[in-house]
Scaffold this active site. Structure first.
Site, mmCIF file in Angstrom:
data_model
loop_
_atom_site.group_PDB
_atom_site.id
_atom_site.type_symbol
_atom_site.label_atom_id
_atom_site.label_comp_id
_atom_site.label_asym_id
_atom_site.label_seq_id
_atom_site.Cartn_x
_atom_site.Cartn_y
_atom_site.Cartn_z
ATOM 1 C CG HIS A 14 5.599 -8.944 5.676
ATOM 2 N ND1 HIS A 14 5.360 -8.863 7.034
ATOM 3 C CD2 HIS A 14 6.246 -7.815 5.339
ATOM 4 C CE1 HIS A 14 5.827 -7.715 7.493
ATOM 5 N NE2 HIS A 14 6.383 -7.068 6.481
ATOM 6 C CB ILE A 19 -0.974 -0.016 1.213
ATOM 7 C CG1 ILE A 19 -2.166 0.880 0.981
ATOM 8 C CG2 ILE A 19 -0.248 0.327 2.508
ATOM 9 C CD1 ILE A 19 -3.274 0.686 2.010
ATOM 10 C CG HIS A 73 9.063 -5.894 2.222
ATOM 11 N ND1 HIS A 73 8.120 -4.897 2.211
ATOM 12 C CD2 HIS A 73 9.252 -6.215 3.531
ATOM 13 C CE1 HIS A 73 7.750 -4.619 3.446
ATOM 14 N NE2 HIS A 73 8.421 -5.410 4.279
HETATM 15 P P1 AMP Z 1 7.219 -4.274 7.562
HETATM 16 O O1 AMP Z 1 7.684 -2.886 7.948
HETATM 17 O O2 AMP Z 1 8.315 -5.147 7.062
HETATM 18 O O3 AMP Z 1 6.405 -4.907 8.651
HETATM 19 O O4 AMP Z 1 6.295 -4.059 6.287
HETATM 20 C C1 AMP Z 1 4.918 -3.951 6.353
HETATM 21 C C2 AMP Z 1 4.475 -3.520 4.998
HETATM 22 O O5 AMP Z 1 3.084 -3.718 4.875
HETATM 23 C C3 AMP Z 1 4.729 -2.028 4.714
HETATM 24 O O6 AMP Z 1 5.536 -1.905 3.548
HETATM 25 C C4 AMP Z 1 3.334 -1.468 4.517
HETATM 26 O O7 AMP Z 1 3.292 -0.450 3.537
HETATM 27 C C5 AMP Z 1 2.554 -2.689 4.099
HETATM 28 N N1 AMP Z 1 1.132 -2.627 4.369
HETATM 29 C C6 AMP Z 1 0.530 -2.287 5.533
HETATM 30 N N2 AMP Z 1 -0.798 -2.361 5.410
HETATM 31 C C7 AMP Z 1 -1.044 -2.776 4.145
HETATM 32 C C8 AMP Z 1 -2.235 -3.039 3.407
HETATM 33 N N3 AMP Z 1 -3.456 -2.883 3.950
HETATM 34 N N4 AMP Z 1 -2.110 -3.433 2.121
HETATM 35 C C9 AMP Z 1 -0.897 -3.573 1.568
HETATM 36 N N5 AMP Z 1 0.260 -3.359 2.215
HETATM 37 C C10 AMP Z 1 0.188 -2.957 3.483
#
Ligand code: AMP
Ligand code: ZN
Length: 114
Positions: free
Chosen positions: A100, A31, A102
């Site tokens: 997750h 997002i 990236h």
């Molecule tokens: P992290 O900092 O590694 O936990 O990454 C979490 C990621 O999830 C970040 O890059 C956010 O932009 C992404 N994120 C959070 N909420 C959403 C959502 N609803 N849809 C897509 N990505 C998301």
């Protein structure tokens, strides 16, 4: 677990732009992308961090790398290059506690990370 935003995406309670779905993992657009191509890959199973990984997860985690490589190829960045990143806990910059991966690419990525 019910508060987990990625479990809610998995369950269709929060919308996402899916680029991949199978019985083991899901891939959707981040997002808040930090690169022209920024996909988030999650296992369907809720696992909080890398620290919670167990031997039984090895097949699904390995599968996610295979999926990441396929998506990278589909996005035409397999040859130019890309990065797969997993953040863990506070110093690693983890904000969502459902493990997750990236998948980042579409521009030259710097190293070391900030
Ligand atoms: P992290 O900092 O590694 O936990 O990454 C979490 C990621 O999830 C970040 O890059 C956010 O932009 C992404 N994120 C959070 N909420 C959403 C959502 N609803 N849809 C897509 N990505 C998301
Ligand atoms: Zn979850």
């Amino acid at each position: 677990m019910s508060d987990c935003i990625f479990c809610k995406i998995r369950d269709g309670e929060i919308p996402a732009d899916f680029v991949h779905q199978d019985e083991i993992c899901l891939g959707f657009l981040d997002i808040n992308p930090v690169a022209p191509n920024h996909v988030v890959l999650i296992p369907r199973e809720h696992i909080s961090t890398i620290n919670e990984l167990e031997t039984r997860h090895e097949q699904s985690i390995g599968h996610i790398f295979t999926v990441a490589a396929k998506i990278a190829k589909d996005l035409e960045m397999a040859t130019s290059g890309y990065r797969v990143v997993v953040n863990c806990n506070a110093d690693g910059g983890q904000e969502v506690f459902h493990i997750h991966f990236h998948l980042l690419g579409g521009r030259r990525l710097s190293w070391p990370p900030g």
